[in-house]
Design a protein around this motif. Structure first.
Motif, PDB file in Angstrom:
ATOM      1  N   HIS A  96       0.828  -1.202   0.000  1.00  0.00           N
ATOM      2  CA  HIS A  96       0.000   0.000   0.000  1.00  0.00           C
ATOM      3  C   HIS A  96       0.872   1.265   0.000  1.00  0.00           C
ATOM      4  O   HIS A  96       0.644   2.206  -0.757  1.00  0.00           O
ATOM      5  CB  HIS A  96      -0.929  -0.028   1.217  1.00  0.00           C
ATOM      6  N   HIS A 100       1.430   4.446  -2.811  1.00  0.00           N
ATOM      7  CA  HIS A 100       1.452   5.898  -2.569  1.00  0.00           C
ATOM      8  C   HIS A 100       2.694   6.523  -3.231  1.00  0.00           C
ATOM      9  O   HIS A 100       2.601   7.568  -3.867  1.00  0.00           O
ATOM     10  CB  HIS A 100       1.537   6.200  -1.068  1.00  0.00           C
ATOM     11  N   CYS A 192      -5.849   9.221   3.051  1.00  0.00           N
ATOM     12  CA  CYS A 192      -5.986   7.766   3.072  1.00  0.00           C
ATOM     13  C   CYS A 192      -6.249   7.269   4.488  1.00  0.00           C
ATOM     14  O   CYS A 192      -5.763   7.832   5.460  1.00  0.00           O
ATOM     15  CB  CYS A 192      -4.713   7.123   2.535  1.00  0.00           C
ATOM     16  N   ALA A 194      -5.923   3.862   5.335  1.00  0.00           N
ATOM     17  CA  ALA A 194      -5.339   2.519   5.556  1.00  0.00           C
ATOM     18  C   ALA A 194      -4.054   2.580   6.381  1.00  0.00           C
ATOM     19  O   ALA A 194      -3.460   3.634   6.537  1.00  0.00           O
ATOM     20  CB  ALA A 194      -5.068   1.873   4.206  1.00  0.00           C
ATOM     21  N   HIS A 196      -0.122   2.193   7.028  1.00  0.00           N
ATOM     22  CA  HIS A 196       1.100   2.310   6.219  1.00  0.00           C
ATOM     23  C   HIS A 196       2.301   2.010   7.108  1.00  0.00           C
ATOM     24  O   HIS A 196       2.195   2.077   8.321  1.00  0.00           O
ATOM     25  CB  HIS A 196       1.245   3.734   5.661  1.00  0.00           C
TER      26      HIS A 196
HETATM   27 ZN   LIG Z   1      -2.911   4.719   1.821  1.00  0.00          ZN
END
Ligand SMILES: [Zn+2]
Length: 380
Positions: A96, A100, A192, A194, A196
């Motif tokens: 992920h 980015h 975002c 999520a 990281h």
């Molecule tokens: Zn992300």
């Protein structure tokens, strides 16, 4: 609203929580916790897995701010200890974050935006809204890996509305409230939710695998970190084997294989021509025959039976039956210089459980009877 522990710390592998509800579903339970470190399926990323006490978490989703865990069993206690499949989660954090970094450079260099993302168990893809070439992607890949080597810090934060106005960041949506920004040094800023990694070095190698035009833009396949290592390991073993088989250095195997395939096509063509010539020779070896003649070549192809028949039929006054196969499964080419076979073939097929047809002087098809039955039918 479920408290999202992964916002505070993406590295939580185990945590304690309370069960707020646990409802029976068709094939397990839907469990809601007071707090969770399980990341739900979101923005194209598959959800985390793991355990809530003794219950296996197979899928996690969010609905109206509440995170639901789909489990196989009902957790036994009210206060539960939960464990994530963290190896799997960390792989996703690597991929992920790599996405980015790549998208940050694509945006900077070519002004394109990310319009799609998929991070599954087997594949990672993302889509951008413009066409890119292999050369451009190679450049992006090099820059992205340089960003990894620099081991830069990655910060996540929730700016106020005013702060957000002053920020330059990538975003797929037009939110102004509760926006979480993931800032990768000067490489990229993106909205975002999520988990990281904390430093770019943890991403490991970033490799763009493939790309294709997709809905006016480009779809890109990539791997990073542990997945890149596993991919390299598998491909290395494969190339090592091809290298040994072709007796070629590993970096020249594609050319060697191409030549091998071209040579092999040529050999196949030569073999085909030789077999046709052989069939014609068999044809010229047929003795002059007053009546019908049945011959079986167990391994002739239809073109070979035809090549044989074209020559042999000149020596046969009756009907020439050239077969290939074994009892119960014969291919046939039947030819004659004197008889119109179109009028004969229906009754031949009927008697010998056959099917097929063709021209007045040559028909082809199949029989599903024995050689003795065919010979008996055509006996003079
Ligand atoms: Zn992300």
């Amino acid at each position: 609203m479920t408290e999202k522990l992964y916002y505070k710390d993406a590295y939580i592998k185990e945590f304690d929580a309370e069960i707020l509800s646990s409802e029976k579903t068709d094939d397990g339970y839907d469990v809601i916790l007071s707090a969770t470190a399980f990341f739900p399926e979101e923005g194209g990323q598959a959800s985390d897995r793991g355990y809530i006490a003794n219950a296996r978490v197979n899928h996690v989703y969010e609905k109206d701010g509440v995170i639901h865990h789909l489990t196989d069993l009902a957790p036994e206690a009210k206060a539960v200890h939960c464990i994530l499949d963290f190896d799997e989660r960390f792989e996703k954090m690597q991929c992920h974050t790599a996405e980015h970094i790549l998208c940050g450079f694509i945006h900077k260099l070519y002004g394109l935006s990310n319009v799609g993302f998929h991070l599954g168990d087997d594949e990672v893809t993302f889509d951008v809204d413009g066409v890119l070439t292999r050369e451009q992607l190679d450049e992006v890949e090099s820059l992205a890996n340089a960003a990894v080597f620099s081991n830069a810090r990655i910060d996540t934060f929730f700016p106020t509305e005013d702060e957000l106005k002053k920020l330059e960041y990538r975003s797929k949506l037009d939110f102004t409230e509760g926006v979480r920004i993931v800032k990768i040094a000067d490489y990229d800023s993106c909205a975002c939710c999520a988990p990281h990694v904390a430093c770019t070095g943890e991403v490991g190698l970033i490799k763009i695998l493939d790309f294709m035009k997709h809905r006016g833009g480009t779809r890109i396949w990539m791997v990073a970190g542990k997945r890149a290592l596993l991919d390299y390991r598998k491909k290395y073993e494969n190339i090592k084997k091809i290298s040994a088989l072709t007796s070629t250095p590993q970096h020249e195997t594609a050319d060697a294989l191409e030549k091998y395939i071209t040579d092999s096509e040529q050999i196949k063509q030569e073999l085909k021509n030789c077999r046709l010539k052989l069939a014609e020779r068999e044809g010229s070896a047929v003795p002059a025959t007053k009546g019908n003649l049945v011959v079986n070549f167990s391994e002739f192809t239809i073109p070979e039976l035809i090549a044989f028949s074209n020559v042999a039929v000149q020596k046969v006054d009756g009907i020439l039956v050239a077969l290939s196969g074994s009892d119960g499964d014969y291919k046939y080419v039947i030819s004659s210089k004197n008889t119109d076979l179109r009028t004969e073939i229906a009754s031949i097929n009927k008697t010998l459980s056959g099917r097929g047809g063709g021209k007045p002087n040559m028909v082809q098809g199949s029989f599903s009877v024995t050689l003795a039955e065919i010979e008996s039918y055509f006996a003079n």
